[in-house]
Each structure stands twice: as C-alpha cells, then as structure tokens.
Design a protein around this motif. Structure first.
Motif, PDB file in Angstrom:
ATOM      1  N   ALA A  15       0.834  -1.203   0.000  1.00 31.60           N
ATOM      2  CA  ALA A  15       0.000   0.000   0.000  1.00 31.60           C
ATOM      3  C   ALA A  15       0.868   1.252   0.000  1.00 31.60           C
ATOM      4  O   ALA A  15       0.572   2.227  -0.704  1.00 31.60           O
ATOM      5  CB  ALA A  15      -0.929  -0.010   1.202  1.00 31.60           C
ATOM      6  N   ILE A  16       1.956   1.226   0.766  1.00 30.51           N
ATOM      7  CA  ILE A  16       2.854   2.383   0.816  1.00 30.51           C
ATOM      8  C   ILE A  16       3.515   2.596  -0.547  1.00 30.51           C
ATOM      9  O   ILE A  16       3.577   3.721  -1.050  1.00 30.51           O
ATOM     10  CB  ILE A  16       3.918   2.196   1.914  1.00 30.51           C
ATOM     11  CG1 ILE A  16       3.256   2.261   3.283  1.00 30.51           C
ATOM     12  CG2 ILE A  16       5.024   3.229   1.799  1.00 30.51           C
ATOM     13  CD1 ILE A  16       4.162   1.871   4.424  1.00 30.51           C
ATOM     14  N   VAL A  17       4.000   1.521  -1.151  1.00 28.61           N
ATOM     15  CA  VAL A  17       4.671   1.649  -2.438  1.00 28.61           C
ATOM     16  C   VAL A  17       3.678   2.068  -3.522  1.00 28.61           C
ATOM     17  O   VAL A  17       4.005   2.887  -4.387  1.00 28.61           O
ATOM     18  CB  VAL A  17       5.400   0.346  -2.817  1.00 28.61           C
ATOM     19  CG1 VAL A  17       5.933   0.405  -4.226  1.00 28.61           C
ATOM     20  CG2 VAL A  17       6.534   0.102  -1.845  1.00 28.61           C
ATOM     21  N   SER A  18       2.468   1.555  -3.473  1.00 32.37           N
ATOM     22  CA  SER A  18       1.454   1.965  -4.457  1.00 32.37           C
ATOM     23  C   SER A  18       1.184   3.461  -4.351  1.00 32.37           C
ATOM     24  O   SER A  18       1.064   4.154  -5.360  1.00 32.37           O
ATOM     25  CB  SER A  18       0.163   1.189  -4.246  1.00 32.37           C
ATOM     26  OG  SER A  18       0.369  -0.174  -4.498  1.00 32.37           O
ATOM     27  N   SER A  19       1.107   3.957  -3.136  1.00 39.59           N
ATOM     28  CA  SER A  19       0.917   5.388  -2.935  1.00 39.59           C
ATOM     29  C   SER A  19       2.132   6.166  -3.430  1.00 39.59           C
ATOM     30  O   SER A  19       1.987   7.219  -4.046  1.00 39.59           O
ATOM     31  CB  SER A  19       0.665   5.685  -1.459  1.00 39.59           C
ATOM     32  OG  SER A  19       0.605   7.072  -1.249  1.00 39.59           O
ATOM     33  N   LEU A  20       3.320   5.657  -3.165  1.00 44.65           N
ATOM     34  CA  LEU A  20       4.542   6.305  -3.633  1.00 44.65           C
ATOM     35  C   LEU A  20       4.524   6.445  -5.149  1.00 44.65           C
ATOM     36  O   LEU A  20       4.802   7.514  -5.690  1.00 44.65           O
ATOM     37  CB  LEU A  20       5.769   5.496  -3.184  1.00 44.65           C
ATOM     38  CG  LEU A  20       7.120   5.935  -3.753  1.00 44.65           C
ATOM     39  CD1 LEU A  20       7.590   7.205  -3.064  1.00 44.65           C
ATOM     40  CD2 LEU A  20       8.144   4.841  -3.575  1.00 44.65           C
ATOM     41  N   VAL A  21       4.163   5.374  -5.825  1.00 40.47           N
ATOM     42  CA  VAL A  21       4.146   5.395  -7.285  1.00 40.47           C
ATOM     43  C   VAL A  21       3.042   6.311  -7.796  1.00 40.47           C
ATOM     44  O   VAL A  21       3.277   7.177  -8.647  1.00 40.47           O
ATOM     45  CB  VAL A  21       3.981   3.965  -7.850  1.00 40.47           C
ATOM     46  CG1 VAL A  21       3.734   4.007  -9.344  1.00 40.47           C
ATOM     47  CG2 VAL A  21       5.217   3.147  -7.542  1.00 40.47           C
ATOM     48  N   ASP A  66       1.242   8.700  -6.225  1.00 39.85           N
ATOM     49  CA  ASP A  66       1.201  10.077  -5.749  1.00 39.85           C
ATOM     50  C   ASP A  66       2.494  10.865  -5.959  1.00 39.85           C
ATOM     51  O   ASP A  66       2.458  12.094  -5.994  1.00 39.85           O
ATOM     52  CB  ASP A  66       0.838  10.106  -4.259  1.00 39.85           C
ATOM     53  CG  ASP A  66      -0.514   9.471  -3.995  1.00 39.85           C
ATOM     54  OD1 ASP A  66      -1.374   9.508  -4.893  1.00 39.85           O
ATOM     55  OD2 ASP A  66      -0.703   8.925  -2.893  1.00 39.85           O
ATOM     56  N   LEU A  67       3.620  10.169  -6.073  1.00 38.09           N
ATOM     57  CA  LEU A  67       4.886  10.878  -6.209  1.00 38.09           C
ATOM     58  C   LEU A  67       5.596  10.620  -7.540  1.00 38.09           C
ATOM     59  O   LEU A  67       6.071  11.552  -8.178  1.00 38.09           O
ATOM     60  CB  LEU A  67       5.820  10.505  -5.051  1.00 38.09           C
ATOM     61  CG  LEU A  67       5.288  10.812  -3.647  1.00 38.09           C
ATOM     62  CD1 LEU A  67       6.266  10.323  -2.598  1.00 38.09           C
ATOM     63  CD2 LEU A  67       4.995  12.274  -3.479  1.00 38.09           C
ATOM     64  N   ILE A  68       5.695   9.371  -7.937  1.00 44.75           N
ATOM     65  CA  ILE A  68       6.465   9.051  -9.140  1.00 44.75           C
ATOM     66  C   ILE A  68       5.680   9.351 -10.411  1.00 44.75           C
ATOM     67  O   ILE A  68       6.221   9.929 -11.356  1.00 44.75           O
ATOM     68  CB  ILE A  68       6.937   7.586  -9.098  1.00 44.75           C
ATOM     69  CG1 ILE A  68       7.940   7.439  -7.955  1.00 44.75           C
ATOM     70  CG2 ILE A  68       7.562   7.175 -10.421  1.00 44.75           C
ATOM     71  CD1 ILE A  68       8.439   6.053  -7.731  1.00 44.75           C
ATOM     72  N   ASN A  69       4.404   8.993 -10.460  1.00 44.57           N
ATOM     73  CA  ASN A  69       3.609   9.265 -11.656  1.00 44.57           C
ATOM     74  C   ASN A  69       3.577  10.749 -12.019  1.00 44.57           C
ATOM     75  O   ASN A  69       3.727  11.083 -13.199  1.00 44.57           O
ATOM     76  CB  ASN A  69       2.180   8.747 -11.498  1.00 44.57           C
ATOM     77  CG  ASN A  69       2.077   7.272 -11.801  1.00 44.57           C
ATOM     78  OD1 ASN A  69       3.019   6.667 -12.283  1.00 44.57           O
ATOM     79  ND2 ASN A  69       0.934   6.702 -11.517  1.00 44.57           N
ATOM     80  N   PRO A  70       3.378  11.647 -11.059  1.00 42.38           N
ATOM     81  CA  PRO A  70       3.404  13.064 -11.441  1.00 42.38           C
ATOM     82  C   PRO A  70       4.754  13.505 -12.014  1.00 42.38           C
ATOM     83  O   PRO A  70       4.802  14.317 -12.936  1.00 42.38           O
ATOM     84  CB  PRO A  70       3.103  13.792 -10.128  1.00 42.38           C
ATOM     85  CG  PRO A  70       2.331  12.817  -9.329  1.00 42.38           C
ATOM     86  CD  PRO A  70       2.917  11.482  -9.675  1.00 42.38           C
TER      87      PRO A  70
END
Length: 144
Positions: free
Chosen positions: A29-35, A37-41
C-alpha cells in the motif's frame, strides 16, 4: 491431529511467514501510494502530463473518445490496459529495489553482529626506562 496443528502453527517459520505477509501487504500500500502520488506526477512532467494508468487500447466494443480506463470497462468494452500493466511493472521494480536494500542492510547488520571482536595486536616496544637503568647499574657493578 489438533496438537500437530498447534505445533505446526507455533513453529517459528510459520509465524515469521505470517508476519512477513502482513507487513508485505502494508508495504505494498505504501509503495502503491509512492508510485501513484509521487512518481507518476514526476513521470508526467517529462511526458507532457501523460498518465500511464489510463492508457489502453480498445479491442472490441464502443468507448467514447477520451474516456478513462474505468469508464471504458464500465461501458463493457474489451480493453488492452497497457498503462495499468506498465504501472504494475514500475510498482514491482520499486518494491524489488526496496526489498533488496532492506535485505542488504539486514545482512550487513547480521555480519557485523556475528563478527568476533578483533583484538588489537600488541605493539612491541623496546625495554622500559627502568629496565635500561637496571641494566646499566648491573653492568657498572660487574665492571668495578
């Protein structure tokens, strides 16, 4: 039979595995949020605002132009969701990298804990001042 089951569950390996699965689910869940919310943008900045998660190709069915992936699926169209797949690959690579770094750190800590304390070799020094004076005294006593 029940006692065997209790013994099986009480083994360290089963408990370690259960804890690992629970932590892994939370970590995902943390990594999915990282990707998401942070990496995709950041990727979107370099690709002109392109969001990979909504990239798809319609295989069959009718989908309004510019519809999101979810809207296309709700319309009943058969879609080839390559954007979701690319994001799953990115998620996997990030998770694999972080797990690799964690394992590397744990192995380093284990190696340091198992390493015996190194004993500093004794530095050989010459005779002390007292030894030299005693030797001089003994030499003078023999010579007289």
């Amino acid at each position: 039979m029940i006692q065997e089951f209790k013994d099986f569950i009480a083994k360290g390996n089963v408990m370690d595995m259960a804890v690992g699965i629970i932590i892994g689910a939370a970590f995902t869940a943390i990594v999915s949020s990282l990707v998401a919310d942070l990496i995709n943008p950041i990727i979107g900045l370099f690709t002109g605002g392109l969001d990979f998660t909504n990239n798809y190709a319609v295989l069959s069915g009718e989908v309004p132009a510019g519809a999101s992936l979810e809207a296309a699926r709700e319309a009943g169209a058969s879609v080839f969701a390559y954007g979701s797949f690319l994001m799953a690959v990115v998620n996997f690579l990030i998770i694999a990298w972080v797990v690799f770094m964690l394992v590397k750190m744990v192995n380093r800590v284990k190696a340091a804990a198992e390493k015996p304390e190194e004993v500093a070799p004794a530095v050989e020094t010459g005779p002390s001042e007292l030894d030299v004076l005693l030797e001089i005294r003994d030499s003078l006593a023999k010579g007289s």
